[in-house]
Design a protein around this motif. Structure first.
Motif, PDB file in Angstrom:
ATOM      1  N   ILE A  64       0.865  -1.171   0.000  1.00  0.00           N
ATOM      2  CA  ILE A  64       0.000   0.000   0.000  1.00  0.00           C
ATOM      3  C   ILE A  64       0.906   1.227   0.000  1.00  0.00           C
ATOM      4  CG2 ILE A  64      -1.812   1.279   1.195  1.00  0.00           C
ATOM      5  CD1 ILE A  64      -2.747  -1.416   0.165  1.00  0.00           C
ATOM      6  N   LEU A  65       0.805   2.038  -1.044  1.00  0.00           N
ATOM      7  CA  LEU A  65       1.701   3.183  -1.203  1.00  0.00           C
ATOM      8  C   LEU A  65       0.916   4.481  -1.326  1.00  0.00           C
ATOM      9  CD1 LEU A  65       3.429   0.686  -2.290  1.00  0.00           C
ATOM     10  CD2 LEU A  65       4.641   2.352  -3.670  1.00  0.00           C
ATOM     11  N   MET A  66       1.434   5.504  -0.677  1.00  0.00           N
ATOM     12  CA  MET A  66       0.950   6.860  -0.874  1.00  0.00           C
ATOM     13  C   MET A  66       1.841   7.509  -1.928  1.00  0.00           C
ATOM     14  SD  MET A  66      -1.041   9.473   0.540  1.00  0.00           S
ATOM     15  CE  MET A  66      -1.119   9.273   2.327  1.00  0.00           C
ATOM     16  N   VAL A  67       1.229   7.956  -3.032  1.00  0.00           N
ATOM     17  CA  VAL A  67       2.004   8.550  -4.115  1.00  0.00           C
ATOM     18  C   VAL A  67       1.322   9.815  -4.622  1.00  0.00           C
ATOM     19  CG1 VAL A  67       2.964   6.348  -4.872  1.00  0.00           C
ATOM     20  CG2 VAL A  67       0.844   7.187  -5.904  1.00  0.00           C
ATOM     21  N   GLN A  68       2.083  10.616  -5.326  1.00  0.00           N
ATOM     22  CA  GLN A  68       1.520  11.789  -5.982  1.00  0.00           C
ATOM     23  C   GLN A  68       0.590  11.332  -7.101  1.00  0.00           C
ATOM     24  OE1 GLN A  68       4.556  14.526  -7.233  1.00  0.00           O
ATOM     25  NE2 GLN A  68       3.172  15.703  -8.559  1.00  0.00           N
ATOM     26  N   GLU A  69      -0.507  12.023  -7.296  1.00  0.00           N
ATOM     27  CA  GLU A  69      -1.485  11.654  -8.315  1.00  0.00           C
ATOM     28  C   GLU A  69      -0.842  11.545  -9.693  1.00  0.00           C
ATOM     29  OE1 GLU A  69      -5.515  10.839  -9.583  1.00  0.00           O
ATOM     30  OE2 GLU A  69      -4.569  10.913  -7.620  1.00  0.00           O
ATOM     31  N   GLU A  70       0.045  12.462  -9.998  1.00  0.00           N
ATOM     32  CA  GLU A  70       0.730  12.452 -11.294  1.00  0.00           C
ATOM     33  C   GLU A  70       1.590  11.204 -11.454  1.00  0.00           C
ATOM     34  OE1 GLU A  70       4.019  15.152 -13.753  1.00  0.00           O
ATOM     35  OE2 GLU A  70       3.043  15.949 -11.966  1.00  0.00           O
ATOM     36  N   PHE A  71       2.223  10.760 -10.362  1.00  0.00           N
ATOM     37  CA  PHE A  71       3.045   9.558 -10.412  1.00  0.00           C
ATOM     38  C   PHE A  71       2.173   8.331 -10.630  1.00  0.00           C
ATOM     39  CE2 PHE A  71       5.384   6.034  -8.408  1.00  0.00           C
ATOM     40  CZ  PHE A  71       6.581   6.110  -9.103  1.00  0.00           C
ATOM     41  N   ALA A  72       1.004   8.286  -9.993  1.00  0.00           N
ATOM     42  CA  ALA A  72       0.076   7.172 -10.195  1.00  0.00           C
ATOM     43  C   ALA A  72      -0.328   7.072 -11.659  1.00  0.00           C
ATOM     44  CB  ALA A  72      -1.156   7.345  -9.309  1.00  0.00           C
ATOM     45  N   ASP A  73      -0.514   8.199 -12.314  1.00  0.00           N
ATOM     46  CA  ASP A  73      -0.852   8.209 -13.740  1.00  0.00           C
ATOM     47  C   ASP A  73       0.301   7.667 -14.582  1.00  0.00           C
ATOM     48  OD1 ASP A  73      -3.323   9.289 -13.153  1.00  0.00           O
ATOM     49  OD2 ASP A  73      -2.707  11.369 -13.526  1.00  0.00           O
ATOM     50  N   LYS A  74       1.533   7.976 -14.196  1.00  0.00           N
ATOM     51  CA  LYS A  74       2.696   7.457 -14.924  1.00  0.00           C
ATOM     52  C   LYS A  74       2.786   5.936 -14.800  1.00  0.00           C
ATOM     53  CE  LYS A  74       5.742  11.491 -14.863  1.00  0.00           C
ATOM     54  NZ  LYS A  74       7.034  12.054 -14.386  1.00  0.00           N
ATOM     55  N   LEU A  75       2.450   5.430 -13.623  1.00  0.00           N
ATOM     56  CA  LEU A  75       2.495   3.979 -13.428  1.00  0.00           C
ATOM     57  C   LEU A  75       1.516   3.267 -14.352  1.00  0.00           C
ATOM     58  CD1 LEU A  75       2.675   3.666  -9.520  1.00  0.00           C
ATOM     59  CD2 LEU A  75       4.552   3.474 -11.166  1.00  0.00           C
ATOM     60  N   ALA A  76       0.417   3.936 -14.679  1.00  0.00           N
ATOM     61  CA  ALA A  76      -0.629   3.324 -15.502  1.00  0.00           C
ATOM     62  C   ALA A  76      -0.471   3.638 -16.987  1.00  0.00           C
ATOM     63  CB  ALA A  76      -2.000   3.800 -15.023  1.00  0.00           C
ATOM     64  N   ALA A  77       0.521   4.438 -17.364  1.00  0.00           N
ATOM     65  CA  ALA A  77       0.685   4.874 -18.750  1.00  0.00           C
ATOM     66  C   ALA A  77       1.009   3.696 -19.667  1.00  0.00           C
ATOM     67  CB  ALA A  77       1.779   5.931 -18.845  1.00  0.00           C
ATOM     68  N   ARG A  78       0.530   3.773 -20.898  1.00  0.00           N
ATOM     69  CA  ARG A  78       0.717   2.722 -21.878  1.00  0.00           C
ATOM     70  C   ARG A  78       1.763   3.120 -22.918  1.00  0.00           C
ATOM     71  NH1 ARG A  78       0.578  -1.451 -20.517  1.00  0.00           N
ATOM     72  NH2 ARG A  78       0.179  -2.289 -22.611  1.00  0.00           N
ATOM     73  N   PRO A  79       2.345   2.141 -23.636  1.00  0.00           N
ATOM     74  CA  PRO A  79       3.362   2.419 -24.651  1.00  0.00           C
ATOM     75  C   PRO A  79       2.891   3.453 -25.678  1.00  0.00           C
ATOM     76  CG  PRO A  79       3.233   0.071 -24.246  1.00  0.00           C
ATOM     77  CD  PRO A  79       2.115   0.685 -23.477  1.00  0.00           C
ATOM     78  N   GLY A  80       3.783   4.386 -25.995  1.00  0.00           N
ATOM     79  CA  GLY A  80       3.483   5.404 -26.983  1.00  0.00           C
ATOM     80  C   GLY A  80       2.827   6.647 -26.432  1.00  0.00           C
ATOM     81  N   SER A  81       2.354   6.591 -25.185  1.00  0.00           N
ATOM     82  CA  SER A  81       1.697   7.755 -24.599  1.00  0.00           C
ATOM     83  C   SER A  81       2.734   8.718 -24.036  1.00  0.00           C
ATOM     84  CB  SER A  81       0.720   7.330 -23.508  1.00  0.00           C
ATOM     85  OG  SER A  81       1.402   6.782 -22.402  1.00  0.00           O
ATOM     86  N   LYS A  82       2.294   9.943 -23.770  1.00  0.00           N
ATOM     87  CA  LYS A  82       3.192  10.982 -23.291  1.00  0.00           C
ATOM     88  C   LYS A  82       3.803  10.630 -21.946  1.00  0.00           C
ATOM     89  CE  LYS A  82       3.240  15.922 -22.149  1.00  0.00           C
ATOM     90  NZ  LYS A  82       2.425  17.173 -22.056  1.00  0.00           N
ATOM     91  N   ASN A  83       3.035   9.990 -21.079  1.00  0.00           N
ATOM     92  CA  ASN A  83       3.488   9.670 -19.723  1.00  0.00           C
ATOM     93  C   ASN A  83       4.264   8.358 -19.615  1.00  0.00           C
ATOM     94  OD1 ASN A  83       2.669  11.913 -18.267  1.00  0.00           O
ATOM     95  ND2 ASN A  83       0.627  11.096 -17.844  1.00  0.00           N
ATOM     96  N   TYR A  84       4.386   7.625 -20.710  1.00  0.00           N
ATOM     97  CA  TYR A  84       5.036   6.312 -20.666  1.00  0.00           C
ATOM     98  C   TYR A  84       6.522   6.480 -20.389  1.00  0.00           C
ATOM     99  CZ  TYR A  84       5.935   1.421 -22.042  1.00  0.00           C
ATOM    100  OH  TYR A  84       6.274   0.076 -22.069  1.00  0.00           O
TER     101      TYR A  84
END
Length: 242
Positions: free
Chosen positions: A117-137
Motif C-alpha cells: 500500500i503506497l501513498m504517491v503523488q497523483e501524477e506519479f500514479a498516472d505514470k504507473l498506468a501509462a501505456r506504450p506510446g503515450s506521453k506519460n510512458y
C-alpha cells in the motif's frame, strides 16, 4: 527532506484497512516519519520493521512513548532501498516523500511479497498506468506494468498533511506478478535514456540481436514484455552502459 506528514486519523485507518494485515504477518514500512502510521500497523501485525533515513526523525520516534509500548516493532535508521541484505516481509506500507516514490517501486520490482500500500503523488500514479506510446510512458511505467497489478484505491486531500502539499495524492494497492533483478531494472532505465531512438539502432549500438518484429519501433513504443526481454539480453551480454 520534503516530507509531508500524514496526520488525518481517518486516512490512517483506511490505509491500515486496505493493507489487510494478519496477526501472523510481517509488515515492512518505508518512512517512519512521526510514527503515527507505524503505531497503527503494530496493532495488527506480528512484526513491523520500519525504516527511517532521517536521523533526527529516527531519534525523535525512538524517544516517543507512542512507539515504546510495542514489542513487535523494529526501527532502523537507514535507506531501505540501498540495503543489500535480503528482506522477508508480507506487506509493504509506504508514506514516503514523493521524490522517493520511484525508488520504492523499482525496489519492489526486485522483492517477493504479498501486497503493498503506497501513498504517491497523483501524477506519479498516472505514470504507473501509462501505456506504450503515450506521453506519460516511462521506464517506471514499463516496470510497474510487468511486475505488478496496481489498483488506485482512493485520493487523499491536501488537508490530511502537515504541511499541506501543493499536489494531489493517491493511495494505491500493488500486487506482485513478476520479479526482476536490479540489473534488469537498471537496464530498462538505460533503454529509456534512448526513448526516442529506434530499437534496431539501440540494439546495434549495444551489440545484441533482437526480434525483428519490433526493431522499427522506438523504445517508448515497446510493450513492457519486449523491454524486459531486451534488458535481460543486455544483462546476459554484460553490457555496462549504453
Amino acid at each position: 527532506r520534503g516530507q509531508h506528514m500524514l496526520v488525518d486519523r481517518k486516512i490512517l485507518a483506511k490505509i491500515v484497512s486496505a493493507a489487510c494485515i494478519g496477526q501472523d504477518q510481517i509488515v515492512l514500512e518505508a518512512g517512519t516519519g512521526q510514527g503515527i502510521l507505524t503505531a497503527e500497523l503494530c496493532k495488527y501485525a506480528k512484526q513491523v520493521i520500519s525504516y527511517e533515513i532521517d536521523i533526527k526523525l529516527y531519534r525523535k520516534v525512538q524517544e516517543q512513548q507512542l512507539l515504546r509500548q510495542f514489542k513487535n516493532l523494529q526501527l532502523v535508521n537507514a535507506d531501505l532501498f540501498k540495503t543489500k541484505d535480503p528482506h522477508f516481509f508480507d506487506v509493504f506500507v509506504s508514506n514516503l516523500p514523493y521524490s522517493r516514490s520511484r525508488d520504492a517501486v523499482e525496489w519492489l520490482c526486485t522483492q517477493e511479497f504479498d501486497r503493498a500500500i503506497l501513498m504517491v503523488q497523483e501524477e506519479f500514479a498516472d505514470k504507473l498506468a501509462a501505456r506504450p506510446g503515450s506521453k506519460n510512458y516511462r521506464a517506471i511505467s514499463a516496470l510497474a506494468a510487468h511486475c505488478f497489478a496496481i489498483e488506485k484505491l482512493f485520493k487523499v486531500g491536501r488537508r490530511s498533511f502537515e504541511p499541506q502539499p501543493n499536489v494531489e495524492s493517491s493511495i494505491i494497492k500493488v500486487i506482485p506478478i513478476n520479479t526482476m533483478t536490479r540489473g534488469v531494472v537498471r537496464n530498462i532505465n538505460l533503454l529509456f535514456s534512448r526513448r526516442n531512438k529506434k530499437v534496431s539502432s539501440v540494439a546495434a549500438e549495444i551489440g545484441i540481436i533482437i526480434d525483428a518484429s519490433y526493431g522499427s519501433k522506438k523504445i517508448d513504443e515497446l510493450e513492457p514484455r519486449h523491454l524486459v526481454q531486451i534488458a535481460e539480453l543486455i544483462s546476459l551480454s554484460n553490457v555496462r552502459s549504453i
